[in-house]
Design a protein around this motif. Structure first.
Motif, mmCIF file in Angstrom:
data_model
loop_
_atom_site.group_PDB
_atom_site.id
_atom_site.type_symbol
_atom_site.label_atom_id
_atom_site.label_comp_id
_atom_site.label_asym_id
_atom_site.label_seq_id
_atom_site.Cartn_x
_atom_site.Cartn_y
_atom_site.Cartn_z
ATOM 1 N N VAL A 77 34.358 51.128 39.459
ATOM 2 C CA VAL A 77 35.274 49.988 39.538
ATOM 3 C C VAL A 77 35.877 49.953 40.941
ATOM 4 O O VAL A 77 36.437 50.952 41.406
ATOM 5 C CB VAL A 77 36.393 50.086 38.491
ATOM 6 C CG1 VAL A 77 37.270 48.835 38.549
ATOM 7 C CG2 VAL A 77 35.818 50.258 37.086
ATOM 8 N N ALA A 78 35.761 48.815 41.614
ATOM 9 C CA ALA A 78 36.203 48.732 43.014
ATOM 10 C C ALA A 78 36.921 47.426 43.299
ATOM 11 O O ALA A 78 36.689 46.401 42.635
ATOM 12 C CB ALA A 78 35.007 48.878 43.952
ATOM 13 N N ASP A 79 37.796 47.461 44.293
ATOM 14 C CA ASP A 79 38.424 46.244 44.810
ATOM 15 C C ASP A 79 37.412 45.460 45.637
ATOM 16 O O ASP A 79 36.561 46.045 46.319
ATOM 17 C CB ASP A 79 39.614 46.587 45.712
ATOM 18 C CG ASP A 79 40.758 47.245 44.962
ATOM 19 O OD1 ASP A 79 40.805 47.133 43.723
ATOM 20 O OD2 ASP A 79 41.615 47.861 45.626
ATOM 21 N N PHE A 100 33.775 44.756 39.924
ATOM 22 C CA PHE A 100 34.713 44.415 40.984
ATOM 23 C C PHE A 100 35.892 43.620 40.422
ATOM 24 O O PHE A 100 35.764 42.924 39.416
ATOM 25 C CB PHE A 100 34.032 43.581 42.074
ATOM 26 C CG PHE A 100 33.140 44.372 42.980
ATOM 27 C CD1 PHE A 100 33.664 45.069 44.057
ATOM 28 C CD2 PHE A 100 31.778 44.420 42.759
ATOM 29 C CE1 PHE A 100 32.843 45.805 44.902
ATOM 30 C CE2 PHE A 100 30.944 45.161 43.590
ATOM 31 C CZ PHE A 100 31.479 45.854 44.662
ATOM 32 N N THR A 101 37.029 43.754 41.078
ATOM 33 C CA THR A 101 38.188 42.962 40.706
ATOM 34 C C THR A 101 37.893 41.483 40.903
ATOM 35 O O THR A 101 37.025 41.103 41.692
ATOM 36 C CB THR A 101 39.404 43.356 41.556
ATOM 37 O OG1 THR A 101 39.059 43.269 42.959
ATOM 38 C CG2 THR A 101 39.852 44.776 41.227
ATOM 39 N N ASP A 102 38.629 40.652 40.195
ATOM 40 C CA ASP A 102 38.479 39.209 40.372
ATOM 41 C C ASP A 102 39.069 38.784 41.706
ATOM 42 O O ASP A 102 38.462 38.017 42.448
ATOM 43 C CB ASP A 102 39.179 38.467 39.230
ATOM 44 C CG ASP A 102 39.180 36.966 39.441
ATOM 45 O OD1 ASP A 102 38.095 36.364 39.442
ATOM 46 O OD2 ASP A 102 40.273 36.383 39.630
ATOM 47 N N GLY A 103 40.263 39.310 42.011
ATOM 48 C CA GLY A 103 40.916 38.988 43.275
ATOM 49 C C GLY A 103 40.661 40.036 44.331
ATOM 50 O O GLY A 103 39.752 40.864 44.205
ATOM 51 N N SER A 105 42.268 42.712 45.124
ATOM 52 C CA SER A 105 42.425 44.099 44.686
ATOM 53 C C SER A 105 42.904 44.133 43.240
ATOM 54 O O SER A 105 43.214 43.093 42.643
ATOM 55 C CB SER A 105 43.439 44.827 45.579
ATOM 56 O OG SER A 105 44.742 44.309 45.360
ATOM 57 N N LEU A 106 42.990 45.326 42.675
ATOM 58 C CA LEU A 106 43.502 45.477 41.322
ATOM 59 C C LEU A 106 44.922 44.936 41.213
ATOM 60 O O LEU A 106 45.296 44.325 40.209
ATOM 61 C CB LEU A 106 43.469 46.948 40.903
ATOM 62 C CG LEU A 106 44.015 47.267 39.511
ATOM 63 C CD1 LEU A 106 43.201 46.572 38.426
ATOM 64 C CD2 LEU A 106 44.035 48.775 39.262
ATOM 65 N N GLU A 107 45.720 45.149 42.237
ATOM 66 C CA GLU A 107 47.086 44.635 42.218
ATOM 67 C C GLU A 107 47.105 43.115 42.083
ATOM 68 O O GLU A 107 47.960 42.560 41.382
ATOM 69 C CB GLU A 107 47.832 45.070 43.479
ATOM 70 C CG GLU A 107 48.230 46.532 43.456
ATOM 71 C CD GLU A 107 48.766 47.010 44.788
ATOM 72 O OE1 GLU A 107 49.872 47.553 44.824
ATOM 73 O OE2 GLU A 107 48.050 46.834 45.792
ATOM 74 N N ASN A 108 46.170 42.442 42.726
ATOM 75 C CA ASN A 108 46.091 40.991 42.578
ATOM 76 C C ASN A 108 45.798 40.609 41.131
ATOM 77 O O ASN A 108 46.372 39.667 40.590
ATOM 78 C CB ASN A 108 45.013 40.415 43.494
ATOM 79 C CG ASN A 108 45.351 40.566 44.955
ATOM 80 O OD1 ASN A 108 45.126 41.618 45.540
ATOM 81 N ND2 ASN A 108 45.898 39.529 45.565
ATOM 82 N N ASP A 109 44.896 41.343 40.505
ATOM 83 C CA ASP A 109 44.560 41.040 39.112
ATOM 84 C C ASP A 109 45.738 41.300 38.180
ATOM 85 O O ASP A 109 45.831 40.695 37.111
ATOM 86 C CB ASP A 109 43.352 41.870 38.667
ATOM 87 C CG ASP A 109 42.047 41.383 39.277
ATOM 88 O OD1 ASP A 109 42.078 40.427 40.084
ATOM 89 O OD2 ASP A 109 40.982 41.956 38.958
ATOM 90 N N LEU A 110 46.619 42.205 38.566
ATOM 91 C CA LEU A 110 47.782 42.532 37.742
ATOM 92 C C LEU A 110 48.957 41.575 37.972
ATOM 93 O O LEU A 110 49.946 41.637 37.244
ATOM 94 C CB LEU A 110 48.243 43.966 38.033
ATOM 95 C CG LEU A 110 47.325 45.076 37.515
ATOM 96 C CD1 LEU A 110 47.701 46.414 38.140
ATOM 97 C CD2 LEU A 110 47.391 45.169 35.997
ATOM 98 N N TYR A 111 48.837 40.718 38.960
ATOM 99 C CA TYR A 111 49.937 39.806 39.291
ATOM 100 C C TYR A 111 49.841 38.567 38.401
ATOM 101 O O TYR A 111 48.907 37.770 38.518
ATOM 102 C CB TYR A 111 49.877 39.405 40.764
ATOM 103 C CG TYR A 111 51.139 38.722 41.254
ATOM 104 C CD1 TYR A 111 52.125 39.461 41.891
ATOM 105 C CD2 TYR A 111 51.342 37.365 41.056
ATOM 106 C CE1 TYR A 111 53.294 38.850 42.339
ATOM 107 C CE2 TYR A 111 52.504 36.749 41.494
ATOM 108 C CZ TYR A 111 53.475 37.499 42.129
ATOM 109 O OH TYR A 111 54.628 36.901 42.559
#
Length: 249
Positions: A77-79, A100-103, A105-111
């Motif tokens: 799993v990667a940004d 891969f993250t949608d955005g 980074s992972l933080e973007n996906d959590l926002y």
């Protein structure tokens, strides 16, 4: 199960050769915290192991050596990072095998914009979007530099970039700033929850939540909310991880 120590490339490969546990490889400790505390229950795979790498370079190097542990259940799993803008390289078939993250980074996906915006009053929302616009201008400069040269310098905190909610003149001079293409600024600003660097996005929100009425909220709290609330991006990420494990069946 999870490991808080970032292992080297050789240590990870050695471990994967020996383990019998399904394993998720993530980039670093920030991702480890989210996966182990909030996402393992959603993934719902018994005794899944989550291993942090020493960044994306190490993760991709381990991926390139996957033939050495080809019979093991391993999901990467990667940004996306800058690949969000330029596309994921096709020659190594990363997109076929890596989640891969949608955005960015992972933080973007959590926002979760719909949830987090409710934490701000009307004036804070106006000021927040002004700050996001300033950050979008800076980040467009770095994205444009990456597109042209293959390198960027994004590892700056908000207080260095916009100490007073506008791009700092000394900071601009330090990075040799020039105005980026307006089209790129508009692209990042209009899709800021996915396209702006995730760490700076959360720093911007926390800048306005650091008042007395929100003093109990911090970065970890916000990440937890992003993982626990209904979140289509996280649901998509989890479903892709589960699908990768099912492919081993």
């Amino acid at each position: 199960m999870s490991r808080g120590i970032s292992l080297s490339e050789n240590e990870i490969v050695s471990y994967l050769k020996k383990t019998s546990l399904p394993t998720i490889l993530v980039e670093g400790r920030d991702e480890l915290s989210v996966y182990t505390r909030y996402l393992e229950s959603k993934i719902n795979i018994e005794d899944v192991d989550v291993l942090p790498c020493q960044g994306r370079v190490t993760l991709l190097n381990v991926f390139d050596r996957r033939e050495e542990f080809k019979h093991k259940k391993v999901v990467f799993v990667a940004d996306k990072d800058m690949w969000f803008f330029v596309g994921i390289p096709q020659e190594k078939r990363y997109e076929e095998y890596i989640v891969f993250t949608d955005g960015y980074s992972l933080e973007n996906d959590l926002y979760i914009e719909s949830q987090f915006s409710q934490l701000l009053d009307k004036k804070e929302i106006i000021d927040f979007y002004k700050l996001i616009k300033e950050l979008s201008i800076w980040f467009a400069f770095e994205v444009n530099r990456y597109i042209k040269t293959g390198s960027s310098q994004c590892n700056f905190d908000l207080h260095k970039i916009c100490p007073n909610n506008v791009l700092d003149s000394e900071f601009k001079q330090k990075i040799n700033f020039v105005n980026p293409p307006q089209e790129l600024v508009d692209k990042i600003y209009s899709d800021y929850t996915r396209a702006l660097r995730g760490k700076n996005l959360f720093q911007a929100l926390l800048k306005f939540l650091s008042t007395q009425k929100h003093s109990n909220l911090g970065r970890e709290n916000l990440l937890e909310l992003g993982a626990r609330f209904r979140n289509p991006r996280i649901e998509l990420l989890v479903s892709k991880i589960v699908q990768k494990f099912q492919e081993y069946s």
